[in-house]
Design a protein around this motif. Sequence first.
Motif, mmCIF file in Angstrom:
data_model
loop_
_atom_site.group_PDB
_atom_site.id
_atom_site.type_symbol
_atom_site.label_atom_id
_atom_site.label_comp_id
_atom_site.label_asym_id
_atom_site.label_seq_id
_atom_site.Cartn_x
_atom_site.Cartn_y
_atom_site.Cartn_z
ATOM 1 N N ARG A 37 0.836 -1.206 0.000
ATOM 2 C CA ARG A 37 0.000 0.000 0.000
ATOM 3 C C ARG A 37 0.866 1.249 0.000
ATOM 4 N N TRP A 38 1.904 1.236 0.826
ATOM 5 C CA TRP A 38 2.788 2.394 0.914
ATOM 6 C C TRP A 38 3.517 2.635 -0.404
ATOM 7 N N VAL A 39 3.979 1.561 -1.019
ATOM 8 C CA VAL A 39 4.696 1.694 -2.297
ATOM 9 C C VAL A 39 3.744 2.223 -3.377
ATOM 10 N N ASP A 40 2.519 1.712 -3.423
ATOM 11 C CA ASP A 40 1.543 2.211 -4.395
ATOM 12 C C ASP A 40 1.285 3.699 -4.192
ATOM 13 N N GLU A 41 1.181 4.107 -2.936
ATOM 14 C CA GLU A 41 0.966 5.519 -2.637
ATOM 15 C C GLU A 41 2.154 6.353 -3.091
ATOM 16 N N ARG A 42 3.350 5.834 -2.849
ATOM 17 C CA ARG A 42 4.562 6.545 -3.267
ATOM 18 C C ARG A 42 4.621 6.673 -4.791
ATOM 19 N N LEU A 43 4.311 5.603 -5.495
ATOM 20 C CA LEU A 43 4.336 5.633 -6.957
ATOM 21 C C LEU A 43 3.311 6.613 -7.507
#
Length: 266
Positions: free
Chosen positions: A246-252
């Motif tokens: 979830r965090w990586v998707d938000e960062r992307l």
Amino acid sequence: MLLLSVQGADLPRPACAVLAAAAGTLTGSSVLLLSLAWGVSVLLGRCDLSEQGVAIDKQHTRGWDLNRTGVTVDRDVRQGAAIMAGSVLLYGTVQVPAFLGFSNSPQAALVGAVACLSSMVGYCVYSVLYPGLQQRRIDAARRKRFRMVAVQALALRSNERYGSLVDWRGRLDPVTVRSIFDEFDTDHSGEIDKGEVQGLLLGLQLAGGGSHDVPSQDTMDYWMKEFDANYDGRITFDEFNRALGRWVDERLTSSSRAAGGGSGFG
């Protein structure tokens, strides 16, 4: 005052008609001037829009293309605009009966007065509570920044030791995530407890100060809240993988918007 004086100079008309004409003229001119100022600001301040409809700051290469240029505003501006638009509806309580032929309607005037007074009280309450709402937004922004910094730190650490955190599709690399998880699972129990979370935050230098600062209780509690899905005080690999995803998707997504539609990471 100038409008009222000019209208008041026409003595043969009844005083109520003078005041009505003056108030109407004043209201109309105010709306016109505000609309004109806003329209000119949008026209002169427009930028190129990304594919997501977000303005690319300080970039204007598309001339007068009304579909691909414009401005974007923050949430506070949108809320203010919604309040202003809602206030316009209050005029309808008097204007609609007038258009229907009821120029003198005490009932409409009473309803309008009650609606305006209620709206004023509601706006005053909103203004008093707004600092609390603003603080919650600030806290949310800080938590988002922490998530972005944490992903960046994990990406740098994985690049140095295990390889890329994400693959070419922008998805988590399961081998890399497992390696990171095992690194911080120091007792090899298959789970990360709160003490190991403290070590993880220290290892990633996310304590909020220098690399040797002890993470605050709030920081550890927030990490556990985000990763410990069943609230048992321990983070399994599946929980770690889902939350980090979830965090990586938000960062992307944030990187893509900042880059005007690109897919930056790292």
